[in-house]
Design an enzyme around this catalytic site. Structure first.
Site, short mmCIF file in Angstrom:
data_model
loop_
_atom_site.label_atom_id
_atom_site.label_comp_id
_atom_site.label_asym_id
_atom_site.label_seq_id
_atom_site.Cartn_x
_atom_site.Cartn_y
_atom_site.Cartn_z
N ASP A 80 0.88 -1.16 0.00
CA ASP A 80 0.00 0.00 0.00
C ASP A 80 0.92 1.22 0.00
OD1 ASP A 80 -2.41 1.58 0.46
OD2 ASP A 80 -1.68 1.80 2.50
N ASP A 135 -0.37 5.10 0.92
CA ASP A 135 -0.74 6.19 1.83
C ASP A 135 -0.77 5.74 3.28
OD1 ASP A 135 -1.31 8.36 -0.09
OD2 ASP A 135 -2.79 6.94 -0.85
#
Length: 230
Positions: free
Chosen positions: A13, A15
């Protein structure tokens, strides 16, 4: 000791995990909702972390009963992002981990709910060289092959399928910070390393394979990956 299975491929991922952008999203969203006398609370943030942009906008507008549409909210926040995102900073341990896997020829990919335009705002000014080390990238909010956002498994299955050697889900390890992201990884049949915001209730982290305070704590050997050099 928990039982970890060996993996060969890694999905990240972005953010809140590799970049400090979750803090910037909070600033941007609060700047917008303040115009309507509202507070963007952590409870609302928790619901949308990891979600696609359109879904996130709907949740915020509905939860705060804003007198604007989700599309209008997205337009207002985009102006905030253009100011804030170019100065995104790397989270502790992110550079070391990405460079380590790349150096040791571990296939790595990015699986972010961000749209591609938002990705470039966050990465191009300071982090392009590092993010160019990924084998490929999947942008959940702008890739038509990602039909559903996290907590659905689509983004991780799509990202894994882009590797040339087509690994099975159980061969992939996901790195996530969000509860929705962990649920998505588990739904995809993958193990997941979670590095949550410290405000996340521990009961919401139980689906993760392992929970760390920072990427700096990660030990590749647990999952049969090449160890760090001392």
């Amino acid at each position: 000791m928990a039982n970890y299975s060996q993996v060969t491929h890694v999905l990240f991922d972005m953010d809140g995990l590799l970049l400090n952008t979750e803090d910037l999203y909070t600033v941007a969203f609060q700047n917008v909702v303040s115009r309507y006398g509202k507070d963007y609370t952590f409870d609302i943030k928790l619901k949308i972390m990891g979600c696609q942009a359109q879904e996130s906008a709907k949740v915020v507008v509905n939860a705060l009963e804003l007198p604007i549409t989700a599309e209008e909210f997205m337009k207002e926040t985009k102006g905030q992002f253009e100011v804030l995102f170019p100065d995104s900073e790397l989270m502790p341990g992110a550079r070391r981990l990405i460079e380590h896997f790349h150096k040791n020829k571990v296939p790595i990919a990015l699986a972010t709910s961000s749209a591609e335009t938002a990705y470039h705002m966050k990465v191009d000014k300071h982090h392009k060289e590092l993010f160019d080390l990924f084998d490929h990238k999947t942008f959940g909010s702008s890739d038509p092959s990602v039909k559903r956002g996290k907590p659905h498994p689509d983004i991780f299955l799509v990202a894994a399928a882009k590797f040339s050697d087509n690994p099975k889900p159980e061969q992939c390890l996901v790195f996530e910070d969000a509860v929705n992201g962990v649920k998505a990884a588990r739904a995809a049949g993958m193990q997941v390393v979670m590095v949550p915001d410290p405000r996340v209730d521990k009961s919401l982290t139980e689906e993760a394979t392992i929970v760390l305070k920072s990427l700096e704590e990660f030990d590749p050997k647990l999952f049969g990956l090449p160890p760090f050099e001392n």
